[in-house]
Design a protein around this motif. Structure first.
Motif, PDB file in Angstrom:
ATOM      1  N   GLU A  29      90.928 -38.588   6.451  1.00 56.09           N
ATOM      2  CA  GLU A  29      89.748 -38.605   7.306  1.00 56.09           C
ATOM      3  C   GLU A  29      89.487 -40.035   7.774  1.00 56.09           C
ATOM      4  O   GLU A  29      89.881 -41.002   7.100  1.00 56.09           O
ATOM      5  N   THR A  30      88.833 -40.180   8.914  1.00 54.59           N
ATOM      6  CA  THR A  30      88.589 -41.510   9.481  1.00 54.59           C
ATOM      7  C   THR A  30      87.145 -41.662   9.921  1.00 54.59           C
ATOM      8  O   THR A  30      86.450 -40.681  10.200  1.00 54.59           O
ATOM      9  N   THR A  31      86.702 -42.906   9.975  1.00 48.33           N
ATOM     10  CA  THR A  31      85.396 -43.240  10.538  1.00 48.33           C
ATOM     11  C   THR A  31      85.516 -44.589  11.235  1.00 48.33           C
ATOM     12  O   THR A  31      86.306 -45.445  10.829  1.00 48.33           O
ATOM     13  N   GLU A  32      84.733 -44.761  12.284  1.00 48.96           N
ATOM     14  CA  GLU A  32      84.726 -46.044  12.987  1.00 48.96           C
ATOM     15  C   GLU A  32      83.865 -47.076  12.262  1.00 48.96           C
ATOM     16  O   GLU A  32      83.916 -48.268  12.583  1.00 48.96           O
ATOM     17  N   GLU A  33      83.088 -46.652  11.294  1.00 46.64           N
ATOM     18  CA  GLU A  33      82.193 -47.543  10.569  1.00 46.64           C
ATOM     19  C   GLU A  33      82.978 -48.477   9.651  1.00 46.64           C
ATOM     20  O   GLU A  33      84.068 -48.153   9.178  1.00 46.64           O
TER      21      GLU A  33
END
Length: 333
Positions: A29-33
């Motif tokens: 999973e990825t997040t830009e944070e």
């Protein structure tokens, strides 16, 4: 494995998608944070976190919560690890891995590009053409060839060694300083002491990690000891150079030029867009006026090979750890 990748960017996402296709059993999973106290809760229920950021992680809450989630490994998709608070890492029984070899060649080639830009006086040539419509080959624009130069390297790990090999192959004399002298480098460089490198380099390039003991490693004293004709390149960490002292050295013609891929104040403006130069730090405003200075936004590593390897090497090391194996790229401090 179930991994959360912080600070995800579009170019990295391309290789994350490739990993998912090749490893359908993994939950990536990825997040830009970025990872900090306000985002750490997103890591709950994951086996590991992977991150690439320049913002320090100083809040104890981050490390405490990661440990409470059962996460042991903080996997950095970068060479540098100065963003980590090591007291909290040890306190909460965590460990850190990095990606030290995603592409030393990428940074080394960028250093060569920077050196040639300055040596051939392109900044001044472009300035004369664009501001004065002056296309005269003035005598002060005559340059020299690289085989006549001495390249001095501070820090001879993977990247510094790649820099040494490239410049040596072009005929330059290469001297360097490091705490550890690697015999494999002796074919293309001469090890010597720090002061000798500073005083004799026509091109001085920095490739050390950052720790508190070497903040402002290059400051007023070193600039006064350098050749007036020398240029300095920093593609390592901004705080290695005292930026205000650099500005003064350039104004006083104590050195001939600078190529900076990193700056102490880079967190304030790299990877952002502005409407007016007055919004930027004063030291950058002064550097930007100088045709013998080139600043790039921490992009020396920025090639397709590097970005791919950041993802692949980081996730591979995570997978090794979760399968009960030792990490390849363990950072031990």
């Amino acid at each position: 494995m179930k991994v959360l990748l912080y600070n995800m960017t579009p170019e990295q996402m391309f290789y994350v998608k490739q990993w998912r296709e090749e490893h359908p059993e993994d939950d990536i999973e990825t997040t830009e944070e970025i990872l900090d106290a306000s985002t750490v809760d997103e890591a709950k229920d994951f086996d590991c976190v992977s991150l690439m950021q320049v913002v320090d992680i100083d809040e104890e809450e981050v490390y405490k919560k990661l440990a409470s989630f059962g996460i042991k490994q903080i996997a950095l998709r970068s060479v540098g690890y100065n963003i980590i608070n090591w007291d909290y890492v040890h306190k909460y029984d965590l460990f850190v891995t990095n990606t030290p070899a995603y592409s030393p060649r990428a940074v080394a080639e960028n250093v060569l590009t920077s050196a040639m830009y300055l040596l051939r006086n392109w900044g001044q040539i472009f300035y004369n053409e664009q501001h004065d419509l002056n296309f005269v080959r003035e005598e002060n624009l005559m340059s020299d060839e690289i085989y006549n130069k001495t390249v001095g390297i501070i820090g001879l790990g993977r990247i510094g060694s790649a820099v040494a090999e490239i410049f040596s192959s072009l005929g330059a004399k290469v001297i360097g300083n490091d705490l550890i002298e690697n015999p494999a480098n002796e074919a293309f460089l001469e090890y010597t002491d720090f002061d000798t490198v500073i005083q004799n380099a026509d091109i001085l390039t920095l490739h050390t990690p950052l720790d508190p003991s070497i903040v402002d490693m290059i400051s007023a004293k070193q600039f006064k000891e350098m050749k007036n004709s020398a240029i300095i390149i920093n593609a390592a960490r901004g705080p290695l150079i005292n930026t205000q002292d650099l500005v003064e050295a350039l104004k006083e013609h104590e050195i001939a030029g600078a190529a900076l891929d990193v700056l102490t104040e880079e967190n304030d403006f790299f990877m952002k867009k502005f409407n007016d130069i007055s919004e930027l730090p004063q030291t950058y405003q002064e550097l930007a006026k100088m045709p013998n200075v080139v600043v790039t936004p921490h992009s020396a590593y920025y090639t397709k090979t590097s970005v791919k390897n950041m993802i692949v090497h980081s996730l591979t090391d995570i997978k090794r750890v979760l399968n009960g194996q030792k990490p390849v790229y363990l950072v031990e401090l």
